[in-house]
Design an enzyme around this catalytic site. Structure first.
Site, mmCIF file in Angstrom:
data_model
loop_
_atom_site.group_PDB
_atom_site.id
_atom_site.type_symbol
_atom_site.label_atom_id
_atom_site.label_comp_id
_atom_site.label_asym_id
_atom_site.label_seq_id
_atom_site.Cartn_x
_atom_site.Cartn_y
_atom_site.Cartn_z
ATOM 1 N N TRP B 322 0.842 -1.214 0.000
ATOM 2 C CA TRP B 322 0.000 0.000 0.000
ATOM 3 C C TRP B 322 0.869 1.253 0.000
ATOM 4 O O TRP B 322 0.542 2.246 -0.635
ATOM 5 C CB TRP B 322 -0.905 -0.003 1.250
ATOM 6 C CG TRP B 322 -1.765 1.219 1.388
ATOM 7 C CD1 TRP B 322 -3.012 1.402 0.870
ATOM 8 C CD2 TRP B 322 -1.455 2.428 2.096
ATOM 9 N NE1 TRP B 322 -3.492 2.647 1.208
ATOM 10 C CE2 TRP B 322 -2.546 3.305 1.959
ATOM 11 C CE3 TRP B 322 -0.347 2.867 2.830
ATOM 12 C CZ2 TRP B 322 -2.591 4.568 2.529
ATOM 13 C CZ3 TRP B 322 -0.374 4.129 3.384
ATOM 14 C CH2 TRP B 322 -1.484 4.961 3.239
ATOM 15 N N HIS B 323 2.005 1.166 0.720
ATOM 16 C CA HIS B 323 2.838 2.363 0.841
ATOM 17 C C HIS B 323 3.537 2.742 -0.459
ATOM 18 O O HIS B 323 3.775 3.923 -0.708
ATOM 19 C CB HIS B 323 3.873 2.183 1.955
ATOM 20 C CG HIS B 323 3.295 2.434 3.312
ATOM 21 N ND1 HIS B 323 2.629 1.464 4.023
ATOM 22 C CD2 HIS B 323 3.252 3.552 4.072
ATOM 23 C CE1 HIS B 323 2.211 1.978 5.170
ATOM 24 N NE2 HIS B 323 2.571 3.241 5.224
ATOM 25 N N GLY B 324 3.888 1.769 -1.265
ATOM 26 C CA GLY B 324 4.554 2.167 -2.500
ATOM 27 C C GLY B 324 4.935 0.998 -3.373
ATOM 28 O O GLY B 324 5.018 -0.146 -2.911
ATOM 29 N N PHE B 476 2.156 8.709 -1.093
ATOM 30 C CA PHE B 476 1.397 7.466 -1.077
ATOM 31 C C PHE B 476 -0.041 7.713 -1.511
ATOM 32 O O PHE B 476 -0.870 6.876 -1.439
ATOM 33 C CB PHE B 476 1.439 6.812 0.306
ATOM 34 C CG PHE B 476 2.858 6.637 0.816
ATOM 35 C CD1 PHE B 476 3.828 6.112 -0.022
ATOM 36 C CD2 PHE B 476 3.227 7.024 2.080
ATOM 37 C CE1 PHE B 476 5.131 5.970 0.414
ATOM 38 C CE2 PHE B 476 4.529 6.884 2.529
ATOM 39 C CZ PHE B 476 5.480 6.350 1.697
#
Lengths: 314, 476
Positions: B322-324, B476
């Site tokens: 999800w973060h990257g 993000f």
């Protein structure tokens, strides 16, 4: 809501008074420094009126011996360079100094990396903030970073942002800070083996980075450079643009080509490039670190510069 | 538009003033227009992506409520989720997936048929996508009525304080507030402004100051020794906390001044005594999102041990992704998964450790807190590193710890960093352990109350960094 607004206005009033009081104290501290970079900048902006002026970054501060220049020419000389600064700063300082007195000779130390895109170049103009009240012509330069700087200057504290520790240190330990020689502040040090290894690592990494990505050109820096030269030429000042020695030879690049082509627009300006000089490239013993010559190196370079200019025999 | 800018200060004052001047029935229009303007200050055209998901989720919600057929309801939910995840995957992960695909194809001497796209990641995409998904899931579950007012629904997704970096709200908490009238409230206004001030302090005095040192080390990790890298890692732990929680404080505070209550996003995570506790204090809106919509649906902790570990691992791996779109984030997530699983495994041993060791509980608590800080800091290396290569260089160079550290280009900046961390620790310690004492911001004596607020403003002006730029989590 009216209760809130009344209290809020009162709070703002108290805040303004406090800001002015703290700002006054910070101003007193800032301008009471006699040594260090802040004091040098204050002198350059408020008082410098010598016949020979040297503009540039930390490389100018470390590379040009004012005594040698002064003694050779028999004229007064001051190094108005400043650590970490680039072309916008030189133009701003030139604006203030030339408004006071025009020198007879200017040396501008420049580097090609000063013409690649780098927002910090303009952010660093914040060091001019303490002088904006006395020299309003500087406001347009600090606004190159942020168009709201004019309004931020309404705060008396803001111009001295991040300067408290340095100013207090320079004041308290004044006796321990070595004196500069008319703005010339040589580094009395030679690289040890660890320093040489470290420097070689950085150079190798920089080479890889440069090959991966060619830096983009900052057109504003070029126009400021042109403006700098134009002002010198208009005032009939003997002007020398110098790329002082670097530890590795500089490879040809687009930024340098453009720098040369702008300089050629001013035939009265002399361009001298030492970046590929075999006298300095790979001569680690003449450098204090990756960017700067040490004292011996800078004195040798200043003399060599004078030979090139024709003031000293070969 | 970023919070730490003069433009935002003007925007905030104008929007908040107009909000209270306007009649309640027009306020949603103002907030929606302001939110659009706020978002379009980044890349204007990307508002169309938001518009696309808003339309899909709005109608999905309405049809979900109308439809009684379970199969159709599931299909509607899947449509909505597919649209949201599809947008997220396309903009955030397309090139990453394509790169991996091309490496795979290269092994077979073939080329990927998909082109690489030069697309800019829409700011805060992961945040508003997750917030939008929580709406359709909650409507599907019957915990939330479908929002009939298109404008209010759009505002739910786009509410400017939390649009680009959260907190990721739930419809049950925020949607009804968007219908309610919020008359001017002195307490809300003052408390909101104080929280904003604290957020600005964390961002400008701590996070952006530390970032100068952190960047100088991480960007040239290959030439720095272990001592410098260890300091930079520790500083980054504090930087990212202050950067993100500072953003949350400004978001929550600015919403509060208009009468909106957003959920708490941070509760001093570095005082946690276990990794599990750390995640109940760090980015709470995301952790609870994963808990409610991923962990519990997979069975949560009411399953066999193996499945419990599997669930934990999946949740943290997804959190990393999800973060990257980078292996560094995946490793970061996986590390936290491993830490959590080990934490669960050793809990029976470490429980009541002070009794087993016959020492004061405070001592074991401090040791646990320090241990958690070390673990989390180690994991942050992958989060901060630009590539796996960079992360391994950092870890490799850590072995030279003990050599004289590089203190930055300017020693005064390092001094500012240390001062900022000391100030932050004192304030956070007071909030954690002495919540009833030294409440200067709420003190009944106006001189102390105003004095403390003015001191904080002065500290920001004297020590703050005013060109620090964006918040880390905007990417993000």
């Amino acid at each position: 809501m009216s209760q809130f607004l009344k209290r809020f206005l009162l709070f703002i009033l108290v805040l303004i008074v406090t800001d002015q009081i703290i700002g006054f104290c910070l101003r007193q501290l800032y301008f009471s420094q006699h040594k260090g970079q802040f004091a040098q900048t204050t002198y350059a902006i408020d008082s410098a009126n010598q016949d020979i002026l040297i503009f540039g970054s930390s490389r100018a501060v470390r590379h040009y011996s004012t005594s040698i220049l002064s003694n050779t020419y028999g004229k007064s000389c001051y190094n108005v360079g400043r650590d970490g600064q680039q072309i916008p700063y030189y133009v701003a300082v030139q604006d203030v100094i030339f408004g006071r007195k025009k020198p007879s000779m200017v040396i501008l130390d420049i580097n090609t990396w000063e013409f690649s895109i780098n927002p910090s170049r303009y952010e660093k103009l914040s060091i001019l903030l303490p002088y904006c009240h006395k020299h309003p012509e500087l406001v347009k330069y600090v606004e190159l970073d942020n168009p709201f700087e004019r309004y931020k200057l309404l705060s008396a504290i803001y111009p001295y942002n991040s300067s408290l520790f340095i100013a207090a240190n320079n004041k308290i330990f004044e006796n321990k800070i070595p004196s500069d020689d008319k703005g010339y502040d040589p580094i009395i040090r030679k690289m040890n083996q660890a320093g040489i290894t470290y420097t070689k690592k950085i150079i190798a990494q920089a080479k890889i980075d440069n090959e991966k990505k060619q830096p983009k050109i900052d057109s504003l820096s070029y126009s400021l450079y042109r403006q700098f030269l134009q002002k010198c030429v208009d005032a009939h000042i003997a002007t020398y643009v110098v790329i002082s020695p670097t530890i590795v030879p500089e490879t040809p690049n687009e930024r340098k080509d453009k720098l040369l082509s702008i300089t050629k627009e001013f035939p009265a300006v002399t361009f001298l490039d030492f970046s590929s000089s075999p006298n300095y490239n790979d001569h680690f013993e003449k450098f204090a670190d990756i960017f700067h010559l040490n004292k011996e190196g800078s004195e040798e370079f200043t003399k060599e510069l004078l030979v090139k200019i024709g003031k000293l025999p070969q | 538009m970023i919070f730490n800018s003069v433009v935002f200060a003007i925007f905030y004052i104008v929007v908040t003033a107009l909000y209270f001047i306007l009649n309640h029935k027009y306020r949603w229009m103002l907030l929606l227009a302001a939110s659009c303007y706020f978002y379009m200050a980044f890349v204007p055209v990307y508002i169309l992506i938001l518009g696309f998901t808003i339309v899909i989720d709005y109608y999905a919600g309405i049809y979900l409520e109308k439809t009684l057929d379970a199969k159709k309801r599931k299909q509607l939910l899947l449509c909505s989720l597919a649209a949201n995840i599809g947008v997220l995957v396309f903009f955030k992960y397309y090139n990453f997936l394509n790169t991996n695909l091309s490496i795979l194809f290269n092994n077979f001497n073939a080329q990927t048929p998909l082109p690489f796209l030069t697309i800019l990641l829409p700011i805060g995409l992961s945040f508003h996508t997750f917030q939008a998904m929580s709406y359709t899931i909650e409507v599907y579950r019957g915990n939330q009525k479908a929002e009939k007012h298109f404008g209010i629904y759009s505002l739910y997704v786009m509410f400017y304080p939390q649009l680009v970096a959260g907190p990721i709200e739930r419809p049950q908490n925020i949607l009804h507030q968007m219908h309610e009238n919020h008359p001017f409230d002195y307490g809300n206004m003052v408390d909101g402004l104080k929280q904003m001030l604290w957020g600005f302090f964390k961002k400008l005095v701590v996070a952006d100051r530390l970032s100068i040192y952190v960047s100088s080390i991480f960007d040239h990790a290959e030439v720095h020794n272990g001592s410098s890298i260890a300091i930079a890692c520790l500083f980054f732990s504090v930087q990212i906390y202050c950067d993100f929680s500072g953003y949350s404080d400004i978001a929550i505070g600015s919403a509060k001044t208009m009468g909106f209550d957003l959920m708490t996003n941070f509760r001093r995570p570095y005082f946690a005594k276990s990794i599990n506790e750390f995640w109940s204090r760090w980015h709470i809106s995301l952790s609870t999102w994963f808990r409610d919509y991923l962990y519990i649906p997979m069975g949560g902790n009411r399953v066999s041990k193996f499945k419990l570990y599997r669930n934990i691992f999946i949740v943290f791996l997804v959190s990393g992704i999800w973060h990257g779109a980078n292996y560094t984030f995946i490793v970061w997530g996986a590390l936290h998964a491993v830490f959590n699983i080990i934490g669960v495994m050793v809990t029976p041993i470490t429980k009541d450790m002070h009794l087993k060791l016959h020492v004061n509980k405070k001592i074991t608590d401090i040791v646990r807190q320090l241990f958690i800080i070390v673990l989390v800091t180690f994991a942050w290396i992958f989060f901060r590193a630009t590539s796996m290569e960079n992360a391994f260089t950092i870890i490799k160079n850590l072995k030279t710890i003990g050599e004289h550290p590089f203190l930055g280009e300017s020693i005064s900046n390092f001094g500012h960093c240390v001062l900022a961390i000391v100030l932050l620790f004192l304030i956070e310690y007071k909030k954690e352990y002495l919540s009833e004492k030294f409440n200067f911001f709420q003190h009944p004596n106006i001189f102390i109350r105003w004095g403390s607020i003015i001191s904080m403003i002065a500290a920001i002006l004297i020590f703050g960094v005013f060109n620090g730029g964006q918040f880390i989590y905007f990417q993000f």
